[in-house]
Design a protein around this motif. Structure first.
Motif, PDB file in Angstrom:
ATOM      1  N   PHE A 288      10.819   8.467   5.565  1.00  0.00           N
ATOM      2  CA  PHE A 288      11.673   7.678   6.402  1.00  0.00           C
ATOM      3  C   PHE A 288      11.499   7.188   7.684  1.00  0.00           C
ATOM      4  O   PHE A 288      10.234   5.755   8.296  1.00  0.00           O
ATOM      5  CB  PHE A 288      12.921   7.186   5.909  1.00  0.00           C
ATOM      6  N   GLU A 289      11.435   8.433   8.196  1.00  0.00           N
ATOM      7  CA  GLU A 289      11.374   8.362   9.445  1.00  0.00           C
ATOM      8  C   GLU A 289       9.475   8.465  10.166  1.00  0.00           C
ATOM      9  O   GLU A 289       9.247   7.498  11.000  1.00  0.00           O
ATOM     10  CB  GLU A 289      11.609  10.120  10.399  1.00  0.00           C
ATOM     11  N   ILE A 290       8.987   8.645   9.031  1.00  0.00           N
ATOM     12  CA  ILE A 290       7.516   8.439   9.694  1.00  0.00           C
ATOM     13  C   ILE A 290       7.127   7.217   9.242  1.00  0.00           C
ATOM     14  O   ILE A 290       5.901   6.471   9.919  1.00  0.00           O
ATOM     15  CB  ILE A 290       6.697   9.358   9.002  1.00  0.00           C
ATOM     16  N   VAL A 291       6.794   6.966   8.126  1.00  0.00           N
ATOM     17  CA  VAL A 291       7.049   5.392   7.615  1.00  0.00           C
ATOM     18  C   VAL A 291       7.274   4.763   8.567  1.00  0.00           C
ATOM     19  O   VAL A 291       5.816   3.639   9.456  1.00  0.00           O
ATOM     20  CB  VAL A 291       7.411   5.490   6.275  1.00  0.00           C
ATOM     21  N   ASP A 292       8.322   4.646   9.412  1.00  0.00           N
ATOM     22  CA  ASP A 292       9.227   3.204   9.797  1.00  0.00           C
ATOM     23  C   ASP A 292       7.973   4.073  11.131  1.00  0.00           C
ATOM     24  O   ASP A 292       7.324   2.228  11.976  1.00  0.00           O
ATOM     25  CB  ASP A 292      10.323   3.871  10.165  1.00  0.00           C
ATOM     26  N   GLU A 293       7.967   4.698  11.874  1.00  0.00           N
ATOM     27  CA  GLU A 293       7.276   4.760  12.868  1.00  0.00           C
ATOM     28  C   GLU A 293       5.122   4.898  13.142  1.00  0.00           C
ATOM     29  O   GLU A 293       5.164   3.831  13.488  1.00  0.00           O
ATOM     30  CB  GLU A 293       6.673   6.205  13.378  1.00  0.00           C
TER      31      GLU A 293
ATOM     32  N   GLY B  30       1.136  -1.323  -0.382  1.00  0.00           N
ATOM     33  CA  GLY B  30       0.350   0.223   0.145  1.00  0.00           C
ATOM     34  C   GLY B  30       1.047   1.400   0.034  1.00  0.00           C
ATOM     35  O   GLY B  30       1.426   1.444   1.079  1.00  0.00           O
ATOM     36  N   ASN B  31       0.932   2.290  -0.680  1.00  0.00           N
ATOM     37  CA  ASN B  31       1.059   3.161  -0.573  1.00  0.00           C
ATOM     38  C   ASN B  31       0.595   4.353  -0.411  1.00  0.00           C
ATOM     39  O   ASN B  31      -0.417   4.446   0.114  1.00  0.00           O
ATOM     40  CB  ASN B  31       1.073   3.774  -2.750  1.00  0.00           C
ATOM     41  N   VAL B  32       1.981   4.665   0.906  1.00  0.00           N
ATOM     42  CA  VAL B  32       1.373   5.160   2.236  1.00  0.00           C
ATOM     43  C   VAL B  32       1.595   6.946   1.743  1.00  0.00           C
ATOM     44  O   VAL B  32       1.086   7.326   2.644  1.00  0.00           O
ATOM     45  CB  VAL B  32       1.347   5.082   3.292  1.00  0.00           C
ATOM     46  N   VAL B  33       3.096   6.807   1.259  1.00  0.00           N
ATOM     47  CA  VAL B  33       3.590   8.513   0.768  1.00  0.00           C
ATOM     48  C   VAL B  33       4.348   8.292  -0.119  1.00  0.00           C
ATOM     49  O   VAL B  33       4.830   7.372  -0.386  1.00  0.00           O
ATOM     50  CB  VAL B  33       4.815   8.328   1.917  1.00  0.00           C
ATOM     51  N   GLY B  34       4.294   9.560  -0.918  1.00  0.00           N
ATOM     52  CA  GLY B  34       5.015   9.791  -2.689  1.00  0.00           C
ATOM     53  C   GLY B  34       5.369  10.600  -2.563  1.00  0.00           C
ATOM     54  O   GLY B  34       4.651  11.720  -2.410  1.00  0.00           O
ATOM     55  N   GLY B  35       6.117  10.779  -3.793  1.00  0.00           N
ATOM     56  CA  GLY B  35       6.670  11.440  -4.773  1.00  0.00           C
ATOM     57  C   GLY B  35       6.643  10.964  -6.112  1.00  0.00           C
ATOM     58  O   GLY B  35       5.774  10.720  -6.597  1.00  0.00           O
TER      59      GLY B  35
ATOM     60  N   VAL C 298      -1.944  -3.621  15.403  1.00  0.00           N
ATOM     61  CA  VAL C 298      -2.632  -5.540  14.837  1.00  0.00           C
ATOM     62  C   VAL C 298      -2.388  -6.186  15.583  1.00  0.00           C
ATOM     63  O   VAL C 298      -2.707  -8.066  15.003  1.00  0.00           O
ATOM     64  CB  VAL C 298      -3.176  -4.889  13.434  1.00  0.00           C
ATOM     65  N   GLY C 299      -0.864  -6.194  15.951  1.00  0.00           N
ATOM     66  CA  GLY C 299      -0.554  -7.493  16.236  1.00  0.00           C
ATOM     67  C   GLY C 299       0.228  -8.290  15.779  1.00  0.00           C
ATOM     68  O   GLY C 299      -0.049  -9.626  15.661  1.00  0.00           O
ATOM     69  N   PHE C 300      -0.035  -8.299  14.081  1.00  0.00           N
ATOM     70  CA  PHE C 300       1.240  -8.933  13.306  1.00  0.00           C
ATOM     71  C   PHE C 300       2.294  -7.830  12.271  1.00  0.00           C
ATOM     72  O   PHE C 300       2.081  -6.725  12.190  1.00  0.00           O
ATOM     73  CB  PHE C 300       0.363  -9.967  12.303  1.00  0.00           C
ATOM     74  N   GLU C 301       3.506  -8.961  12.364  1.00  0.00           N
ATOM     75  CA  GLU C 301       4.265  -7.783  11.604  1.00  0.00           C
ATOM     76  C   GLU C 301       3.832  -7.167  10.463  1.00  0.00           C
ATOM     77  O   GLU C 301       3.327  -7.620   9.504  1.00  0.00           O
ATOM     78  CB  GLU C 301       5.361  -8.935  11.372  1.00  0.00           C
ATOM     79  N   ILE C 302       4.081  -5.417   9.861  1.00  0.00           N
ATOM     80  CA  ILE C 302       4.425  -4.870   8.855  1.00  0.00           C
ATOM     81  C   ILE C 302       5.296  -4.529   8.912  1.00  0.00           C
ATOM     82  O   ILE C 302       6.490  -3.997   9.840  1.00  0.00           O
ATOM     83  CB  ILE C 302       2.763  -3.870   9.327  1.00  0.00           C
ATOM     84  N   ARG C 303       5.923  -4.796   7.797  1.00  0.00           N
ATOM     85  CA  ARG C 303       6.894  -3.918   7.252  1.00  0.00           C
ATOM     86  C   ARG C 303       7.500  -2.858   6.523  1.00  0.00           C
ATOM     87  O   ARG C 303       5.705  -2.709   5.881  1.00  0.00           O
ATOM     88  CB  ARG C 303       8.479  -4.864   6.692  1.00  0.00           C
ATOM     89  N   PHE C 304       8.044  -2.610   5.460  1.00  0.00           N
ATOM     90  CA  PHE C 304       7.550  -1.274   4.414  1.00  0.00           C
ATOM     91  C   PHE C 304       8.506  -1.473   3.190  1.00  0.00           C
ATOM     92  O   PHE C 304      10.203  -2.632   3.496  1.00  0.00           O
ATOM     93  CB  PHE C 304       7.837   0.288   4.703  1.00  0.00           C
TER      94      PHE C 304
END
Ligand code: PGA
Ligand code: ZN
Length: 401
Positions: free
Chosen positions: A207-212, A136-141, A221-227
């Motif tokens: 990167f800081e914002i998406v990581d956080e 899912g695209n959450v931040v972009g340019g 949610v209790g399951f692993e999310i990466r990016f």
């Protein structure tokens, strides 16, 4: 037997015209599909013609060869006719937009005749058990928004989700969390072409914002999310200076520095996925990065491979990546897209089915992803033309198509 093919111009998500096709069969089967459209297109993609021209050319050259001649359920025959009617390698005569709309509409008509869901017609009766994880695209340019990040897409990847519904909602939650974090920092933001936030921040801040945001939602949610990322590096590559230009950060990187930078990002952020980290002509640099990253992340060729088996074969030869992005409109037919996935699979490459930045409510790619059992589908996080695919995945899982 196909008895009618109707073509028309409809709106896409950017407000541009695109091609929609209806395919009708003798036994009452009906299929409708529309072509998407890219903004950060690869140099080697099949040719998208202005919709009016593509429709006129397809009506003249392709439609007469299909009507009364081909069965909608015989996808290879339909697509071979489209290729023969066009007569070029890149669909520059009838347009890849007409070709892909007809190809996908025929598939839907074929499924309709069978009374089967599209994914089952395309993938066989035992498909529908495994679901792709949505990126899912959450931040972009990049080319998708002015004055935003240099890296085109920051993609949430809910790799630990127990089912596709939870995965889809997790990405929407990351998208919402990013909005909250931007607000906390006092950064205003609109959205880019794919619905991602497009704030005027540099990549480091993103990167800081998406990581956080990912960590916050992970706790919830209790399951692993990466990016992951779509760097779309061909768009920032300057062939004269042989450098990657990060304009918002005012940084210029040569190829070795770019390879190091991406490898460091994979390490630092535990990235699961990196698309087009290098220029679309630089197979060797791709191979070097793939070697360094050593399967810690998927290194994916989009503009590099353009869903083209010739370009993929070249990449496989030199180890240029370990995965390929699949966009049917980059190559023109579903047959070509399937062939690319088959070649990838036979050589240990993963396939990721993808939307384009210009989309419609057409949900064919959701079925394509389930039919081909790919690990990921890239189709945004929010916005009607994106949720059309995400919601279709939920329906397929619920056996409700
Ligand atoms: P596009 O971008 O559809 O504008 O080409 C998507 C991507 O690069 O993956
Ligand atoms: Zn891309």
């Amino acid at each position: 037997l196909i008895t009618d093919v109707r073509l028309r111009r409809i709106l896409d998500s950017r407000g541009n015209p695109t091609v929609e096709a209806d395919v009708v069969t003798e036994s009452g089967g009906f299929g409708r599909a529309a072509a998407p459209s890219g903004a950060s297109t690869g140099e080697y993609e099949a040719i998208e013609r202005p919709p009016g021209e593509a429709i006129a050319a397809a009506r003249e050259h392709a439609v007469p060869r299909l009507v009364g001649e081909a069965y909608a359920g015989n996808q290879r025959e339909v697509d071979a006719i489209l290729r023969a009617a066009d007569g070029t390698n890149d669909f520059s005569k009838i347009g890849a937009n007409s070709a892909v709309a007809i190809s996908m509409a025929a598939a839907k008509a074929g499924a309709d005749v069978l009374g089967a869901p599209l994914f089952q017609h395309l993938g066989g009766t035992f498909r529908g058990e495994n679901f792709p994880i949505p990126l899912g695209n959450v931040v972009g340019g990049g080319e998708h928004a002015a004055d935003a990040t240099d890296i085109q897409e920051f993609l949430a990847a809910p790799v630990g989700a127990p089912n596709v519904e939870d995965a889809v909602f997790a990405n929407a939650a990351v998208h919402a969390a990013v909005s909250d974090l931007l607000a906390e920092r006092g950064v205003p933001s609109g959205k880019g072409d794919e619905g991602a936030w497009a704030p005027s921040i540099d990549d480091e801040t993103a990167f800081e914002i998406v990581d956080e945001a990912v960590s916050l939602v992970e706790d919830e949610v209790g399951f692993e999310i990466r990016f992951g990322l779509d760097v779309a590096a061909a768009e920032m590559y300057d062939a004269d200076s042989e450098t990657y230009e990060y304009e918002s950060a005012g940084i210029s990187r040569d190829t070795d520095e770019q390879i190091d930078y991406i490898a460091d990002l994979v390490d630092e952020y535990d990235l699961v996925y990196v698309e087009d980290p290098l220029d679309e002509n630089d197979y060797d640099a791709f191979a070097e990065l793939t070697d360094v990253v050593d399967s810690a992340a998927l290194i994916c060729g989009d503009d590099l491979f353009v869903t083209n088996t010739d370009r993929l074969a070249e990449g496989i030869d030199v180890g240029a990546a370990n995965s390929i992005l699949i966009k049917p409109n980059q190559i023109g037919t579903l047959t070509d897209a399937f062939d690319a996935i088959e070649l990838a699979t036979a050589n240990g490459y993963e396939s990721i089915v993808s939307h384009r930045s210009g989309e419609t409510e057409d949900a064919t790619i959701a079925h394509l992803a389930v039919a081909t059992d790919v690990p990921f589908i890239k189709t945004g996080a929010v916005g009607g033309e994106r949720t059309a695919k995400l919601n279709e995945l939920i329906r397929i899982a619920d056996d409700a198509t």
